[in-house]
Design a protein around this motif. Structure first.
Motif, PDB file in Angstrom:
ATOM      1  N   GLN A 259     -47.926 -11.903   4.369  1.00 19.38           N
ATOM      2  CA  GLN A 259     -47.367 -11.263   4.120  1.00 19.38           C
ATOM      3  C   GLN A 259     -47.871 -11.804   3.482  1.00 19.38           C
ATOM      4  O   GLN A 259     -48.392 -12.345   3.259  1.00 19.38           O
ATOM      5  CB  GLN A 259     -47.663 -11.084   3.623  1.00 19.38           C
TER       6      GLN A 259
ATOM      7  N   ALA B 186     -61.523 -13.936   2.333  1.00 19.23           N
ATOM      8  CA  ALA B 186     -62.133 -14.743   3.151  1.00 19.23           C
ATOM      9  C   ALA B 186     -62.368 -16.176   2.453  1.00 19.23           C
ATOM     10  O   ALA B 186     -61.891 -17.285   3.039  1.00 19.23           O
ATOM     11  CB  ALA B 186     -63.446 -14.177   3.733  1.00 19.23           C
ATOM     12  N   VAL B 187     -62.800 -15.934   1.032  1.00 19.22           N
ATOM     13  CA  VAL B 187     -63.292 -17.230   0.388  1.00 19.22           C
ATOM     14  C   VAL B 187     -61.767 -17.582  -0.042  1.00 19.22           C
ATOM     15  O   VAL B 187     -61.578 -18.969   0.256  1.00 19.22           O
ATOM     16  CB  VAL B 187     -64.025 -16.880  -0.965  1.00 19.22           C
ATOM     17  N   PRO B 188     -60.456 -16.984  -0.328  1.00 21.47           N
ATOM     18  CA  PRO B 188     -59.479 -17.781  -0.645  1.00 21.47           C
ATOM     19  C   PRO B 188     -58.809 -18.458   0.677  1.00 21.47           C
ATOM     20  O   PRO B 188     -58.134 -19.544   0.491  1.00 21.47           O
ATOM     21  CB  PRO B 188     -58.605 -16.722  -1.160  1.00 21.47           C
ATOM     22  N   TYR B 189     -59.132 -17.987   1.620  1.00 21.24           N
ATOM     23  CA  TYR B 189     -58.747 -18.351   3.005  1.00 21.24           C
ATOM     24  C   TYR B 189     -59.154 -19.739   3.377  1.00 21.24           C
ATOM     25  O   TYR B 189     -58.356 -20.734   3.619  1.00 21.24           O
ATOM     26  CB  TYR B 189     -58.679 -17.535   4.230  1.00 21.24           C
ATOM     27  N   VAL B 190     -60.489 -19.891   3.279  1.00 19.25           N
ATOM     28  CA  VAL B 190     -61.235 -21.229   3.347  1.00 19.25           C
ATOM     29  C   VAL B 190     -60.759 -22.175   2.479  1.00 19.25           C
ATOM     30  O   VAL B 190     -60.165 -23.301   2.731  1.00 19.25           O
ATOM     31  CB  VAL B 190     -62.546 -20.989   3.208  1.00 19.25           C
ATOM     32  N   VAL B 191     -60.407 -21.808   1.155  1.00 17.15           N
ATOM     33  CA  VAL B 191     -60.206 -22.862   0.019  1.00 17.15           C
ATOM     34  C   VAL B 191     -58.811 -23.339   0.326  1.00 17.15           C
ATOM     35  O   VAL B 191     -58.467 -24.462   0.188  1.00 17.15           O
ATOM     36  CB  VAL B 191     -60.219 -21.910  -1.394  1.00 17.15           C
ATOM     37  N   PHE B 192     -57.646 -22.153   0.431  1.00 17.80           N
ATOM     38  CA  PHE B 192     -56.448 -22.877   0.495  1.00 17.80           C
ATOM     39  C   PHE B 192     -56.127 -23.321   2.067  1.00 17.80           C
ATOM     40  O   PHE B 192     -54.985 -24.136   2.145  1.00 17.80           O
ATOM     41  CB  PHE B 192     -55.438 -21.771   0.106  1.00 17.80           C
ATOM     42  N   GLU B 193     -56.738 -22.865   2.839  1.00 12.99           N
ATOM     43  CA  GLU B 193     -56.723 -23.554   4.195  1.00 12.99           C
ATOM     44  C   GLU B 193     -56.920 -25.235   4.181  1.00 12.99           C
ATOM     45  O   GLU B 193     -56.474 -25.978   4.709  1.00 12.99           O
ATOM     46  CB  GLU B 193     -57.506 -23.021   5.453  1.00 12.99           C
TER      47      GLU B 193
ATOM     48  N   THR C  81     -51.499 -19.510   5.151  1.00 13.45           N
ATOM     49  CA  THR C  81     -52.888 -19.007   5.205  1.00 13.45           C
ATOM     50  C   THR C  81     -52.917 -17.909   6.084  1.00 13.45           C
ATOM     51  O   THR C  81     -53.968 -17.197   6.288  1.00 13.45           O
ATOM     52  CB  THR C  81     -53.974 -20.032   5.134  1.00 13.45           C
ATOM     53  N   TRP C  82     -51.962 -17.683   7.029  1.00 13.55           N
ATOM     54  CA  TRP C  82     -52.201 -16.675   8.268  1.00 13.55           C
ATOM     55  C   TRP C  82     -52.324 -15.302   7.888  1.00 13.55           C
ATOM     56  O   TRP C  82     -53.041 -14.645   8.412  1.00 13.55           O
ATOM     57  CB  TRP C  82     -50.861 -16.931   9.192  1.00 13.55           C
ATOM     58  N   PHE C  83     -51.402 -15.051   6.589  1.00 12.39           N
ATOM     59  CA  PHE C  83     -51.648 -13.724   6.182  1.00 12.39           C
ATOM     60  C   PHE C  83     -52.850 -13.331   5.680  1.00 12.39           C
ATOM     61  O   PHE C  83     -53.463 -12.014   5.797  1.00 12.39           O
ATOM     62  CB  PHE C  83     -50.567 -13.364   5.075  1.00 12.39           C
ATOM     63  N   LEU C  84     -53.666 -14.306   4.999  1.00 13.09           N
ATOM     64  CA  LEU C  84     -55.163 -14.009   4.669  1.00 13.09           C
ATOM     65  C   LEU C  84     -56.007 -13.890   6.097  1.00 13.09           C
ATOM     66  O   LEU C  84     -56.762 -12.779   6.015  1.00 13.09           O
ATOM     67  CB  LEU C  84     -55.737 -15.028   3.776  1.00 13.09           C
TER      68      LEU C  84
END
Length: 393
Positions: free
Chosen positions: A8, A129-136, A163-166
């Motif tokens: 979400q 994808a990039v925000p996912y990597v950064v925030f993971e 980060t699951w939502f991304l």
């Protein structure tokens, strides 16, 4: 801590996007006026035609995204208050029954244009994808302290917390052309979700349980057209939504001691939830029906006009990704240890603080500071159009 993410944009929708929950919509761009000519002025009809202005943002969807991300933050703030409070648990159950489905439906609606073209893929990479990597990575480092887990590994395959939502949105968008191609996409997506609840072997890689169980809401969003949203915004629906929500709250209060809210996380199989396997498909259909009714009621109450929070709806990905750090800090700071927090006035105070926090995180100053990690352009990583043409040749 891993099991209860956003709940979400749009996240972030076309931006959840929290999401809501989804990458932000493209802002209207200005076209440069034609340069002045040294010769005499030409009549209007002889002037070069200017590009048509970009389509304006729809205030209704921005309002919906902001209100949805507000509920995400409030739901997370209520988590430590569930124990010992049947009322909070009932409210929590009600919110979780529709806030993520609403976010995902809107995300699906704004993914209708995804066709796998280079420009769309580029936006998917930079906006998701990039925000996912950064925030993971960031959440892993932070939760080593907040969860007292100094040895926690950084894993891009096991989404942590929000980060699951991304990860899910990335996968859903990639499959969007498939759902536009097949016959009866919604029944097929429901069948996939039902089968997912039967398997305990899917695991946590890329949050695949949630990807599959929430899939019908995304596919529904792909199928919905603007006129469908206008149907739920009629006055009759707004009026009818009042008794429907009241009845849903009463059912949630009855179900509170039974832990029904765990089904709305869509994070486990039926067996992992301590139920017989056949409960999974049944609960998938029942939950889908209930959630859709509540989503319709929620959207019926969303204002369609510009409000003071409309502009914030374009930045729900910021509120979604950043409010988790504040929530994680609550544990070590012992914010919930004070007895008065668990009283009615304390619950109200927690609710207001959560709403204020996520609102501030969607404002322009915050966007300017974090734009490079939430909405990176990363032009250096991509070929220019002319380079792509030469490579193809």
């Amino acid at each position: 801590m891993r099991q209860e993410g956003i709940g979400q944009a749009t996240l972030p929708s076309s931006g959840t996007e929290l999401a809501p929950a989804e990458p932000p919509q493209t802002e209207p761009t200005q076209t440069e006026p034609p340069q002045a000519q040294p010769t005499r002025a030409e009549p209007p009809q002889a002037q070069p035609a200017q590009a048509a202005p970009a389509k304006k943002r729809d205030a209704f969807f921005d309002n919906a995204k902001y209100l949805a991300i507000l509920l995400v933050a409030v739901g997370h703030a209520w988590e430590p208050l569930r124990d010992g409070s049947r009322t909070v648990t009932a409210l929590y159950t009600l919110v979780y029954a529709f806030h993520m489905p609403a976010f995902i439906v809107i995300s699906g609606h704004f993914s209708r244009g995804f066709d796998g073209s280079p420009q769309r893929v580029k936006r998917l990479i930079t906006g998701v994808a990039v925000p996912y990597v950064v925030f993971e990575v960031a959440y892993t480092l932070v939760t080593r302290w907040t969860d007292d887990a100094p040895e926690r590994d950084i894993s891009l395959l096991d989404p942590l917390y929000l980060t699951w939502f991304l990860a899910a949105l990335f996968i859903w968008r990639l499959t969007a052309p498939v759902w536009r191609l097949v016959r009866r996409p919604l029944p097929l997506a429901l069948a996939v979700a039902m089968l997912a609840t039967l398997s305990s072997a899917i695991g946590k890689d890329l949050a695949l349980q949630r990807v599959l169980q929430f899939l019908p809401y995304f596919v529904l969003g792909l199928l919905l057209r603007p006129e469908h949203f206008r149907l739920v915004r009629r006055r009759a629906v707004r009026v009818l939504a009042v008794p429907v929500f009241a009845a849903a709250l009463a059912v949630a209060y009855w179900a509170a001691p039974r832990g029904v809210y765990r089904w709305f996380f869509h994070d486990d199989s039926a067996v992992q939830l301590g139920a017989p396997a056949w409960y999974g498909p049944v609960m998938t259909l029942a939950g889908f029906g209930c959630s859709l009714v509540l989503v319709a009621c929620f959207l019926a109450w969303v204002p369609g006009r510009h409000t003071w929070f409309t502009a914030l709806g374009a930045a729900t990905l910021y509120g979604y990704l950043l409010h988790g750090f504040v929530k994680q800090a609550a544990g070590p700071a012992h914010w919930y240890d004070h007895p008065w927090i668990h009283q009615p006035l304390g619950v109200l105070a927690v609710t207001l603080v959560a709403a204020l926090t996520v609102t501030l995180l969607c404002t322009s100053p915050v966007r300017r500071v974090f734009r490079y990690v939430v909405e990176p352009r990363a032009e250096w990583a991509f070929r220019r159009n002319d380079e792509g043409g030469r490579a193809a040749a």
